[in-house]
Write an enzyme that holds these catalytic residues in place. Structure first.
Site, PDB file in Angstrom:
ATOM      1  N   THR A  49       1.519  -6.023  -2.862  1.00 41.85           N
ATOM      2  CA  THR A  49       2.743  -5.437  -2.313  1.00 41.85           C
ATOM      3  C   THR A  49       3.903  -6.401  -2.553  1.00 41.85           C
ATOM      4  OG1 THR A  49       2.658  -6.396  -0.081  1.00 41.85           O
ATOM      5  CG2 THR A  49       1.285  -4.458  -0.493  1.00 41.85           C
ATOM      6  N   CYS A  50       5.065  -6.048  -2.030  1.00 47.43           N
ATOM      7  CA  CYS A  50       6.243  -6.880  -2.260  1.00 47.43           C
ATOM      8  C   CYS A  50       6.146  -8.228  -1.569  1.00 47.43           C
ATOM      9  CB  CYS A  50       7.516  -6.156  -1.818  1.00 47.43           C
ATOM     10  SG  CYS A  50       7.565  -5.774  -0.054  1.00 47.43           S
ATOM     11  N   GLY A 115       4.199   1.026   9.178  1.00 46.09           N
ATOM     12  CA  GLY A 115       3.103   1.896   8.780  1.00 46.09           C
ATOM     13  C   GLY A 115       2.904   2.046   7.290  1.00 46.09           C
ATOM     14  N   GLN A 116       3.811   1.506   6.469  1.00 45.53           N
ATOM     15  CA  GLN A 116       3.700   1.654   5.017  1.00 45.53           C
ATOM     16  C   GLN A 116       2.445   0.992   4.466  1.00 45.53           C
ATOM     17  OE1 GLN A 116       8.152   0.504   4.755  1.00 45.53           O
ATOM     18  NE2 GLN A 116       7.577   1.082   2.694  1.00 45.53           N
ATOM     19  N   GLY A 189      16.245   2.403  -8.629  1.00 45.29           N
ATOM     20  CA  GLY A 189      14.798   2.567  -8.597  1.00 45.29           C
ATOM     21  C   GLY A 189      14.436   3.922  -8.033  1.00 45.29           C
ATOM     22  N   GLY A 191      10.824   4.535  -7.246  1.00 42.64           N
ATOM     23  CA  GLY A 191       9.434   4.433  -6.816  1.00 42.64           C
ATOM     24  C   GLY A 191       9.280   4.788  -5.349  1.00 42.64           C
ATOM     25  N   SER A 192       8.125   4.446  -4.782  1.00 40.36           N
ATOM     26  CA  SER A 192       7.845   4.833  -3.397  1.00 40.36           C
ATOM     27  C   SER A 192       8.806   4.188  -2.403  1.00 40.36           C
ATOM     28  CB  SER A 192       6.397   4.467  -3.039  1.00 40.36           C
ATOM     29  OG  SER A 192       6.168   3.082  -3.221  1.00 40.36           O
ATOM     30  N   MET A 193       9.089   2.883  -2.584  1.00 44.38           N
ATOM     31  CA  MET A 193       9.993   2.204  -1.657  1.00 44.38           C
ATOM     32  C   MET A 193      11.422   2.725  -1.805  1.00 44.38           C
ATOM     33  SD  MET A 193      10.050  -0.167   0.750  1.00 44.38           S
ATOM     34  CE  MET A 193       8.826  -1.458   0.508  1.00 44.38           C
TER      35      MET A 193
END
Length: 445
Positions: A49-50, A115-116, A189, A191-193
């Protein structure tokens, strides 16, 4: 399964190290395959993850496993092993399970309770399954971690104690630049984030959102989801000139270099005037926005490093303590179940051996008393089997109970030794080959 975790996160490494160690492109998949191909690893999964990189592995040797996984992390991240080692953490067996369950509950997140991480864990397991590096052991472990995470969120108020990284970041932006409702925003961006960020902006009252992405089709899909009335696409090459027209920039791409340059921000700030500060929220790792933007007057940059400092003093309150108790209980239950499962094949093999002995002796009885009538034969057969069952019942029930306790694996060894059980018969029941666990599937090599 002997679970080993080797990794680094925002808790052990500064953002600068995390940024240099960030795994992008095809690197995570190569790391996953190389981990699963090592001699000591039977299964492997990667949580990337980040703000964390963690390798989860089922290993047969602790020290060799730590050395090999650490070397692989250094090799694929490009960070020197000696430097990386000082930031790595290692957890083994029950402590490793405790760490994973804590991660799933959001207790180890930069923003406690977010919760991610559940979605990221689910993706990590799915990738390991698709790449054939995870078998039954890691699948059961990760599935249980996901259940524990869901339980923590449903039974406690941990959601109130924490937020998503996006929400927390926007709160920091609002604290420094004023409310974001009614402002113009640019999201770099798709993506998901970035998608979560864009959706959060719309819910927060932003009615004009520009979406710029390297792949235009993904930006267009995100605009469709948000609604063309509030969102529209922007060519990625036009981001520098768009900085002067928006009030807030959120960037989260997978780019290896800087996406928003300091000189472009400086030019935009100059064009906007002193009464219109530009706020930037950088959620990427490695960073998208040039770190030098922190020094520019008229620009407010909130990045992962500043978010980490801002959240460090956030109180955990009672909900965090309650989640901690849930994690401890679940770790105990999971460990007991795993230890009990290890002895099950031995118990099954013992009963199978006893059944074979009974059958053999009844066969000898038939040869000695060929004229025995069917009723008598059936009564003798039932009596002998009942005696064997009663003799085995108490010790097998008790050994299962003992095996569920810490150190219980020794009881399975004692049972095999006492009854001289064939190791091949035990492994045939458990489904693993004689000699121990092997790497899960040729696809991992």
């Amino acid at each position: 399964m002997s679970l080993l975790v080797v990794g680094l996160s925002h808790r052990t490494a500064p953002v600068g190290v995390l940024e240099r160690a960030a795994l992008t492109g095809e690197v995570p998949t190569r790391l996953l395959h190389d981990a699963a191909a090592t001699a000591t690893v039977a299964e492997a999964a990667l949580l990337n993850t980040c703000n964390r990189i963690e390798l989860y592995a089922d290993v047969d040797k602790f020290h060799a496993g730590v050395a090999e996984l650490s070397l692989l992390l250094a090799h694929h991240s490009g960070v020197d092993l000696e430097e990386l080692t000082s930031h790595l953490y290692v957890h083994y067996e029950d402590r490793a399970v405790h760490h994973l369950f804590s991660v799933a509950c959001g207790l180890d997140s930069m923003v406690v309770g977010e919760g991610q991480i559940l979605g990221q864990l689910r993706d990590a397991l799915a990738t390991a399954q698709e790449e054939h590096t995870a078998g039954r052991g890691l699948n059961e472990l990760f599935q249980q971690a996901l259940r524990v995470g869901k339980r923590a969120h449903s039974e406690t108020g941990i959601d109130k104690a924490g937020q998503s990284l996006v929400t927390f970041g926007l709160e920091q932006v609002a604290a420094g630049a004023g409310e974001i409702a009614g402002k113009r925003a640019l999201v770099v961006g798709a993506g998901s984030m970035s998608s979560l960020a864009a959706a959060t902006l719309v819910r927060s009252g932003v009615t004009d959102v520009l979406i710029a992405n390297r792949t235009p089709a993904r930006a267009e899909r995100l605009v469709e989801i948000l609604g063309s009335g509030v969102a529209r696409t922007l060519d990625l090459a036009k981001v520098p000139e768009a900085l002067a027209d928006v009030d807030l920039v959120i960037s989260c791409t997978g780019a290896a270099g800087v996406v928003v340059k300091a000189e472009d921000v400086a030019a935009a700030v100059a064009a906007r005037g002193a009464d219109r500060p530009l706020a930037l929220l950088d959620l990427a790792m490695p960073r998208d926005v040039d770190h030098a933007v922190h020094e520019l007057p008229g620009a407010l940059l909130v990045d992962l490093e500043s978010l980490s400092h801002a959240h460090a003093a956030t109180p955990g309150a009672g909900d965090v303590d309650q989640v901690g108790r849930i994690v401890a209980d679940e770790v105990t239950a999971f460990g007991a179940a795993q230890r009990a499962a290890r002895i099950a094949p031995t118990v099954v093999a013992l009963r199978a051996m006893a059944s074979d002995v009974v059958s053999a002796e009844l066969g000898r009885l038939d040869s000695r008393l060929p004229d025995l009538d069917e009723r008598s034969r059936a009564e003798i057969t039932q009596t002998v089997r009942r005696v064997v069952d009663k003799l085995l019942h108490a010790p097998t029930v008790r050994v299962k109970q003992l095996a569920a306790e810490p150190g219980g694996a020794s009881y399975a060894d004692a049972l095999r030794e006492l009854f001289d059980l064939d190791p091949a018969a035990v492994h045939a029941v458990s489904g693993t080959p004689v000699g121990g666990p092997q790497p899960s599937g040729g696809g991992a090599r």
